[in-house]
Write an enzyme that holds these catalytic residues in place. Structure first.
Site, mmCIF file in Angstrom:
data_model
loop_
_atom_site.group_PDB
_atom_site.id
_atom_site.type_symbol
_atom_site.label_atom_id
_atom_site.label_comp_id
_atom_site.label_asym_id
_atom_site.label_seq_id
_atom_site.Cartn_x
_atom_site.Cartn_y
_atom_site.Cartn_z
ATOM 1 N N ALA A 18 0.840 -1.210 0.000
ATOM 2 C CA ALA A 18 0.000 0.000 0.000
ATOM 3 C C ALA A 18 0.873 1.257 0.000
ATOM 4 C CB ALA A 18 -0.945 0.000 1.194
ATOM 5 N N TYR A 19 1.921 1.245 0.781
ATOM 6 C CA TYR A 19 2.850 2.379 0.823
ATOM 7 C C TYR A 19 3.557 2.547 -0.517
ATOM 8 C CZ TYR A 19 7.115 4.964 2.038
ATOM 9 O OH TYR A 19 8.149 5.850 2.074
ATOM 10 N N GLY A 20 4.151 1.479 -1.021
ATOM 11 C CA GLY A 20 4.921 1.556 -2.260
ATOM 12 C C GLY A 20 4.094 1.978 -3.458
ATOM 13 N N LYS A 55 2.877 5.775 -2.877
ATOM 14 C CA LYS A 55 4.001 6.708 -2.992
ATOM 15 C C LYS A 55 4.505 6.746 -4.431
ATOM 16 C CE LYS A 55 6.200 8.769 -0.280
ATOM 17 N NZ LYS A 55 6.171 10.177 0.152
#
Length: 191
Positions: free
Chosen positions: A155-157, A160
């Protein structure tokens, strides 16, 4: 004279860690710095440590998930320093949960809110201010997780990556006519 002498830089995500270090380097190079973090105490502590007299800093709570919160932060920055020359968006929702398919939709949405819409909220708020002063710089903090998958960081990768690659290019095209440079800076892995 140093690189940022008499410039005003806003650092969003200026709690402990990378955001605080960005603020420290801006101060070292002569800038006045508005530090913003979701937790007001974190940026107040950072500002007190970096600028004990408080002459060159402003510390405020700001939630980049909220356009109104970002607008208020930018307004307070300009009210205090009279201008804004650059912005570093370091704030992020670093979700380390599980594999991509096992992450709940609410976690994906929260990551998207902070990591994609957050920088867009900042761009909306600073565009007229930077344009009014003849341009400036808008920097997004990127991550290697955008293209180098790490366990639990989908989710972060992904979110971002959307900001550091696609949003950056769209903002550069849109804000470039107002002499605002838009870049993404990527650090190595941090512990």
């Amino acid at each position: 004279m140093t690189t940022l002498q008499d410039k005003v830089i806003a650092v969003l995500g200026a709690g402990p860690g990378l955001g605080r270090e960005v603020a420290r380097l801006c101060l070292r190079d002569g800038a006045r710095v508005a530090l913003g973090a979701r937790t007001a105490e974190r940026c107040t502590d950072a500002a007190a440590a970096l600028d004990p007299g408080g002459e060159r800093t402003l510390a405020l709570g700001v939630d980049i998930d909220s356009q109104a919160s970002v607008d208020a932060f930018v307004h307070a920055t300009v009210a205090r320093f009279g201008r804004l020359d650059g912005v570093a968006v370091v704030a992020a929702n670093v979700t380390t949960v599980s594999d991509a398919t096992a992450i709940d939709d609410d976690v994906w949405r929260a990551s998207f809110e902070t990591n994609v819409l957050g920088p867009l909220h900042v761009a909306r708020a600073v565009r007229p201010v930077l344009a009014e002063h003849g341009g400036g710089s808008f920097v997004l903090m990127g991550t290697q997780a955008a293209y180098d998958p790490k366990p639990g960081m989908a989710a972060y990768g992904v979110t971002k990556g959307g900001a550091q690659l696609s949003l950056m290019h769209y903002l550069a095209r849109e804000l470039g006519c107002a002499r605002v440079r838009v870049n993404s800076v990527e650090t190595s892995w941090m512990l």
